[in-house]
Design a protein around this motif. Structure first.
Motif, PDB file in Angstrom:
ATOM      1  N   ARG A 145      -2.980   5.980   8.483  1.00  0.00           N
ATOM      2  CA  ARG A 145      -2.630   5.682   7.094  1.00  0.00           C
ATOM      3  C   ARG A 145      -2.575   4.165   6.899  1.00  0.00           C
ATOM      4  NH1 ARG A 145       0.114   8.794   3.460  1.00  0.00           N
ATOM      5  NH2 ARG A 145       0.705  10.228   5.150  1.00  0.00           N
ATOM      6  N   LYS A 146      -3.200   3.678   5.831  1.00  0.00           N
ATOM      7  CA  LYS A 146      -3.188   2.250   5.522  1.00  0.00           C
ATOM      8  C   LYS A 146      -2.351   1.997   4.281  1.00  0.00           C
ATOM      9  CE  LYS A 146      -6.168  -1.752   4.695  1.00  0.00           C
ATOM     10  NZ  LYS A 146      -7.560  -2.244   4.584  1.00  0.00           N
ATOM     11  N   ASP A 147      -1.401   1.097   4.422  1.00  0.00           N
ATOM     12  CA  ASP A 147      -0.568   0.697   3.293  1.00  0.00           C
ATOM     13  C   ASP A 147      -1.307  -0.395   2.532  1.00  0.00           C
ATOM     14  OD1 ASP A 147       1.378  -0.515   1.601  1.00  0.00           O
ATOM     15  OD2 ASP A 147       2.955   0.388   2.837  1.00  0.00           O
ATOM     16  N   PHE A 148      -1.661  -0.117   1.282  1.00  0.00           N
ATOM     17  CA  PHE A 148      -2.463  -1.065   0.515  1.00  0.00           C
ATOM     18  C   PHE A 148      -1.664  -2.303   0.093  1.00  0.00           C
ATOM     19  CE2 PHE A 148      -4.854   2.944  -0.564  1.00  0.00           C
ATOM     20  CZ  PHE A 148      -5.943   2.625   0.227  1.00  0.00           C
ATOM     21  N   ASN A 174      -1.169  -3.983   3.957  1.00  0.00           N
ATOM     22  CA  ASN A 174      -2.318  -3.773   4.847  1.00  0.00           C
ATOM     23  C   ASN A 174      -1.936  -3.291   6.242  1.00  0.00           C
ATOM     24  OD1 ASN A 174      -4.495  -4.220   3.165  1.00  0.00           O
ATOM     25  ND2 ASN A 174      -4.535  -6.433   3.543  1.00  0.00           N
ATOM     26  N   VAL A 202      -1.442  -0.611   9.128  1.00  0.00           N
ATOM     27  CA  VAL A 202      -2.039   0.675   9.483  1.00  0.00           C
ATOM     28  C   VAL A 202      -1.116   1.384  10.456  1.00  0.00           C
ATOM     29  CG1 VAL A 202      -4.002   1.849  10.549  1.00  0.00           C
ATOM     30  CG2 VAL A 202      -4.386  -0.193   9.143  1.00  0.00           C
ATOM     31  N   CYS A 259      -2.282  15.054   4.095  1.00  0.00           N
ATOM     32  CA  CYS A 259      -3.248  13.952   4.099  1.00  0.00           C
ATOM     33  C   CYS A 259      -4.497  14.285   3.284  1.00  0.00           C
ATOM     34  CB  CYS A 259      -3.687  13.621   5.526  1.00  0.00           C
ATOM     35  SG  CYS A 259      -2.383  12.961   6.577  1.00  0.00           S
ATOM     36  N   ASP A 315      -6.723   8.544  -0.406  1.00  0.00           N
ATOM     37  CA  ASP A 315      -7.339   7.216  -0.341  1.00  0.00           C
ATOM     38  C   ASP A 315      -6.837   6.392   0.834  1.00  0.00           C
ATOM     39  OD1 ASP A 315      -8.837   7.763  -2.579  1.00  0.00           O
ATOM     40  OD2 ASP A 315      -7.471   6.773  -3.971  1.00  0.00           O
ATOM     41  N   GLN A 316      -5.544   6.520   1.150  1.00  0.00           N
ATOM     42  CA  GLN A 316      -4.968   5.682   2.201  1.00  0.00           C
ATOM     43  C   GLN A 316      -5.162   6.250   3.606  1.00  0.00           C
ATOM     44  OE1 GLN A 316      -3.415   7.414  -0.110  1.00  0.00           O
ATOM     45  NE2 GLN A 316      -1.347   8.067   0.478  1.00  0.00           N
ATOM     46  N   ASN A 371      -7.522   7.440   6.781  1.00  0.00           N
ATOM     47  CA  ASN A 371      -8.815   7.302   7.453  1.00  0.00           C
ATOM     48  C   ASN A 371      -8.798   8.101   8.752  1.00  0.00           C
ATOM     49  OD1 ASN A 371     -10.396   5.393   5.808  1.00  0.00           O
ATOM     50  ND2 ASN A 371      -8.725   3.985   6.260  1.00  0.00           N
TER      51      ASN A 371
END
Length: 357
Positions: A79-82, A85, A87, A113, A121-122, A124
């Motif tokens: 998970r990426k915190d926008f 940034n 991860v 997820c 979106d967050q 990957n």
């Protein structure tokens, strides 16, 4: 708890506790006359594990398994915190290549997820191959497309497509990076008994292999009872363990349960991180995808009473039905082209989905 098949009920436990512990031992001994659980366990070891030693210790078999195991990958969900940034890891599992750039893994890896068939979106997802002897440097990986080809929570499977650009961890480029050959044409039916072997990434570790033996449906109850037998002098503990594994739905794989004939059971050391591992038979057919075990204890000190795999022919059948219902003819044609040597899968492809009421 009687439906679980463990010969224990709340009324019986309450009665035992009222009669105090001095009589507990006598009762437990009456359940296992002559310490029959030890005899059962001994027989299981003598009958089954000797065969495992014979089959999976032969070098030519091991070499073929290791070659097929190159298709196995470590699946990472991040998970990426926008905002900052950062991860973070969501979970890790195992998967394997079906054909081309399509991999199969467990659906429960993506809990919270996914929305519909698309990753949030967050989120990957990536697949690491050859994650073996030197995991920090010697592997290559591919990122997955955001949209699942198929995901099914009932049979607990997900099919993902990997992006064409891979990355080598040493060279830091895509040179000579290719997805290994798939295992789709090696799918086969549940063997029902005999030896089995798992290849996966338990606890996020390097790739490991675990020879084991299949526990037939009619023996599952006794195997679970044998596992719990050491707790015979600690009634409060056995109450806790039984309630824990019952809450996880263990009764569904026992004789008469909803999944009793649809899964294959065994013992394995592969717990967290091994979900999605292929399970091989002695004929090198891949008959199952390792799904879960019924565990108790603490996260770092968990024990499992029994584990199981979903059968791949059922998963393939559901996959084909879902493709037909969704109108994904392009993917369906790719599947048909890929299934060139497997008569079981060809028959499934020919079956038309039933009309819903």
């Amino acid at each position: 708890m009687e439906e679980l098949g463990l010969n224990i009920s709340h009324e019986e436990i309450n009665d035992l506790l009222r009669k105090q512990f001095p009589k507990l031992k006598a009762l437990m001994e009456s359940r296992f006359p002559g310490r029959s659980f030890e005899k059962t366990l001994t027989n299981l070891k003598e009958e089954k594990f000797g065969k495992i030693q014979q089959s999976f210790s032969e070098t030519h078999r091991l070499e073929k398994l290791l070659k097929m195991g190159k298709s196995v990958c470590k699946v990472l969900v991040k998970r990426k915190d926008f905002i900052d940034n950062q991860v973070t890891d969501v979970c890790q599992g195992t998967g394997f290549v079906l054909f081309d750039r399509f991999i199969l893994t467990s659906a429960h890896l993506f809990d919270k997820c996914v929305e519909g068939k698309k990753l949030l979106d967050q989120i990957n997802v990536s697949a690491r191959f050859q994650y073996n002897d030197d995991p920090e440097t010697n592997y290559f990986h591919f990122y997955a497309e955001k949209t699942f080809i198929d995901i099914d929570n009932e049979l607990d499977y997900a099919v993902l497509e990997l992006k064409p650009e891979g990355q080598n961890s040493i060279q830091n480029n895509g040179e000579n990076v290719k997805v290994p050959p798939g295992l789709l044409n090696s799918f086969g039916p549940l063997p029902g008994n005999g030896e089995a072997c798992l290849i996966g990434h338990p606890a996020g570790s390097v790739r490991k292999i675990d020879p084991t033996c299949i526990i037939e449906p009619e023996k599952r109850k006794q195997v679970v009872e044998d596992h719990l037998a050491p707790y015979e002098k600690t009634m409060f503990t056995i109450m806790s363990v039984v309630e824990t594994i019952k809450s996880q739905g263990i009764e569904c794989i026992m004789v008469g349960g909803t999944k009793a004939d649809e899964v294959e059971t065994y013992h394995t050391f592969m717990y967290h991180g091994a979900s999605g591992s292929p399970v091989f038979g002695v004929d090198f057919k891949v008959f199952g995808i390792h799904t879960r075990g019924y565990t108790y204890g603490f996260r770092r000190h968990e024990t499992s009473v029994i584990e199981y795999a979903q059968q791949l022919l059922s998963i393939f059948q559901r996959f084909v039905i879902n493709l037909k219902k969704s109108g994904n003819d392009e993917m369906l044609e790719k599947v048909k082209e890929a299934v060139t040597e497997n008569e079981d899968l060809k028959k499934i492809l020919q079956v038309e989905p039933m009309e819903e009421d």
